[in-house]
Design a protein around this motif. Structure first.
Motif, mmCIF file in Angstrom:
data_model
loop_
_atom_site.group_PDB
_atom_site.id
_atom_site.type_symbol
_atom_site.label_atom_id
_atom_site.label_comp_id
_atom_site.label_asym_id
_atom_site.label_seq_id
_atom_site.Cartn_x
_atom_site.Cartn_y
_atom_site.Cartn_z
ATOM 1 N N ILE A 1 -46.237 -82.742 -31.843
ATOM 2 C CA ILE A 1 -46.650 -84.135 -31.643
ATOM 3 C C ILE A 1 -46.839 -84.425 -30.162
ATOM 4 O O ILE A 1 -47.828 -85.041 -29.752
ATOM 5 N N SER A 2 -45.903 -83.961 -29.348
ATOM 6 C CA SER A 2 -45.969 -84.234 -27.920
ATOM 7 C C SER A 2 -47.180 -83.586 -27.267
ATOM 8 O O SER A 2 -48.007 -84.262 -26.652
ATOM 9 N N TRP A 3 -47.302 -82.269 -27.371
ATOM 10 C CA TRP A 3 -48.356 -81.548 -26.655
ATOM 11 C C TRP A 3 -49.688 -81.551 -27.373
ATOM 12 O O TRP A 3 -50.735 -81.398 -26.748
ATOM 13 N N GLY A 4 -49.677 -81.729 -28.691
ATOM 14 C CA GLY A 4 -50.926 -81.690 -29.435
ATOM 15 C C GLY A 4 -51.567 -83.043 -29.667
ATOM 16 O O GLY A 4 -52.777 -83.134 -29.870
ATOM 17 N N ILE A 5 -50.772 -84.118 -29.642
ATOM 18 C CA ILE A 5 -51.297 -85.446 -29.943
ATOM 19 C C ILE A 5 -51.081 -86.422 -28.784
ATOM 20 O O ILE A 5 -52.026 -87.053 -28.302
ATOM 21 N N MET A 6 -49.842 -86.529 -28.321
ATOM 22 C CA MET A 6 -49.511 -87.569 -27.342
ATOM 23 C C MET A 6 -50.153 -87.342 -25.978
ATOM 24 O O MET A 6 -50.750 -88.261 -25.415
ATOM 25 N N TRP A 7 -50.043 -86.144 -25.412
ATOM 26 C CA TRP A 7 -50.585 -85.906 -24.070
ATOM 27 C C TRP A 7 -52.104 -85.952 -24.038
ATOM 28 O O TRP A 7 -52.680 -86.541 -23.115
ATOM 29 N N PRO A 8 -52.810 -85.389 -25.026
ATOM 30 C CA PRO A 8 -54.273 -85.561 -25.010
ATOM 31 C C PRO A 8 -54.687 -87.036 -25.134
ATOM 32 O O PRO A 8 -55.654 -87.461 -24.505
ATOM 33 N N TYR A 9 -53.947 -87.816 -25.912
ATOM 34 C CA TYR A 9 -54.243 -89.245 -26.022
ATOM 35 C C TYR A 9 -54.033 -89.947 -24.683
ATOM 36 O O TYR A 9 -54.846 -90.767 -24.264
ATOM 37 N N LEU A 10 -52.931 -89.620 -23.997
ATOM 38 C CA LEU A 10 -52.669 -90.233 -22.691
ATOM 39 C C LEU A 10 -53.725 -89.827 -21.663
ATOM 40 O O LEU A 10 -54.059 -90.611 -20.777
ATOM 41 N N GLN A 11 -54.264 -88.623 -21.767
ATOM 42 C CA GLN A 11 -55.314 -88.202 -20.844
ATOM 43 C C GLN A 11 -56.581 -89.020 -21.038
ATOM 44 O O GLN A 11 -57.325 -89.243 -20.089
#
Length: 73
Positions: free
Chosen positions: A26-36
């Motif tokens: 969830i963190s590296w696959g969803i959250m960080w790309p969304y924040l980018q």
């Protein structure tokens, strides 16, 4: 891979291992790309990648808050 991580994984209950795996996905696959995608909206687009006022700041804050929460539970 460090042998200590393998040992800890072997003695930890499977529920902990699965929850850590799901959390990392969830963190590296969803959250960080969304924040980018929010670059320039939520934080300044001209910041360096290593600046704590940009995406790295979100990562550090999340890690700090989750670590503090784990210490109080």
């Amino acid at each position: 891979m460090n042998g200590t991580y393998v040992g800890v994984g072997m003695i930890s209950p499977y529920l902990i291992n699965i929850s850590m795996l799901v959390g990392s996905i969830i963190s590296w696959g969803i959250m960080w790309p969304y924040l980018q995608t929010k670059k320039g909206i939520w934080y300044d687009a001209s910041l360096q990648e290593t600046s704590l006022k940009g995406l790295n700041g979100y990562k550090v804050r999340t890690a700090t808050l989750s670590g503090a929460r784990g210490m109080t539970d």
